[in-house]
Enzyme design. Structure first.
Site, PDB file in Angstrom:
ATOM      1  N   LYS A  11       0.832  -1.218   0.000  1.00 42.37           N
ATOM      2  CA  LYS A  11       0.000   0.000   0.000  1.00 42.37           C
ATOM      3  C   LYS A  11       0.866   1.268   0.000  1.00 42.37           C
ATOM      4  O   LYS A  11       2.082   1.211   0.253  1.00 42.37           O
ATOM      5  CB  LYS A  11      -0.944  -0.045   1.206  1.00 42.37           C
ATOM      6  N   TYR A  51     -12.573  -1.555  -3.597  1.00 37.30           N
ATOM      7  CA  TYR A  51     -13.100  -1.696  -2.234  1.00 37.30           C
ATOM      8  C   TYR A  51     -14.620  -1.544  -2.185  1.00 37.30           C
ATOM      9  O   TYR A  51     -15.170  -1.209  -1.131  1.00 37.30           O
ATOM     10  CB  TYR A  51     -12.420  -0.686  -1.309  1.00 37.30           C
ATOM     11  N   ASN A 114      -2.093   0.262   6.856  1.00 41.88           N
ATOM     12  CA  ASN A 114      -1.615  -1.030   7.346  1.00 41.88           C
ATOM     13  C   ASN A 114      -0.766  -1.817   6.336  1.00 41.88           C
ATOM     14  O   ASN A 114      -0.707  -3.044   6.361  1.00 41.88           O
ATOM     15  CB  ASN A 114      -2.781  -1.861   7.884  1.00 41.88           C
ATOM     16  N   HIS A 117      -2.267  -5.476   1.475  1.00 42.35           N
ATOM     17  CA  HIS A 117      -3.585  -6.065   1.227  1.00 42.35           C
ATOM     18  C   HIS A 117      -3.399  -7.517   0.830  1.00 42.35           C
ATOM     19  O   HIS A 117      -2.420  -7.868   0.173  1.00 42.35           O
ATOM     20  CB  HIS A 117      -4.294  -5.331   0.072  1.00 42.35           C
ATOM     21  N   GLU A 128      -9.942 -10.041  -7.900  1.00 42.94           N
ATOM     22  CA  GLU A 128      -8.896  -9.039  -7.676  1.00 42.94           C
ATOM     23  C   GLU A 128      -7.710  -9.202  -8.640  1.00 42.94           C
ATOM     24  O   GLU A 128      -7.121  -8.203  -9.066  1.00 42.94           O
ATOM     25  CB  GLU A 128      -8.424  -9.104  -6.220  1.00 42.94           C
TER      26      GLU A 128
END
Ligand code: UDP
Ligand code: MG
Length: 139
Positions: A11, A51, A114, A117, A128
């Site tokens: 990320k 998302y 965080n 993913h 995805e």
């Protein structure tokens, strides 16, 4: 458990902090073969689409802002039981709950920022992976 593929993102927080190499190293040490990898920057539309399942959540707007703030590295990872194994290597969504030695324990700042993913189920991985990679890009 047969060979399986999962989808991963390093990320924007982790890419900006210069942790891409360390995370790729952890991926390889955990026994994954990297079948696809590229750096990209998500548009707002892409982040919202990716998302979509979280659209009604209170954190959705912040999550889209975060995921579009800078480049990400997207990957397709392969090994036996890849989906569960990658979730284990990532650690819990909230780094406060993540086990020692996991990527999120090591690099995540908070529950939003965080670091990584991972797909949560075969059906999710199947959506995805083609969201970011064409068949010709998977080696
Ligand atoms: N997230 C957030 N606040 C929350 C829960 C999640 O900002 O309370 C963000 C976080 O970046 C997380 C992503 O939304 O990784 C997707 O949430 P999910 O519950 O699917 O967690 P994951 O599958 O990434 O562990
Ligand atoms: Mg999830």
């Amino acid at each position: 458990m047969p060979i399986q593929q999962t989808f991963a993102i390093i990320k924007p927080d982790a890419v900006a902090s210069g942790q891409t190499g360390q995370i790729v190293s952890m991926i390889e040490k955990a026994g994954f073969r990297i079948r696809g990898m590229k750096m990209t920057r998500l548009s707002k539309q892409q982040a919202e689409g990716f998302y979509e399942i979280h659209r009604e959540k209170p954190f959705f707007g912040g999550l889209v802002m975060f995921m579009t703030e800078g480049p990400v590295v997207v990957l397709v990872l392969e090994r036996d039981n890849a989906i569960k194994h990658w979730r284990d290597v990532m650690g819990a969504t909230n780094p406060a709950n993540a086990a020692e030695g996991t990527i999120r324990k090591s690099f995540a700042k908070n529950i939003e920022r965080n670091a990584v993913h991972g797909s949560d189920a075969p059906e999710t991985a199947a959506v995805e992976i083609p969201f970011f990679f064409s068949m010709a890009e998977l080696l």
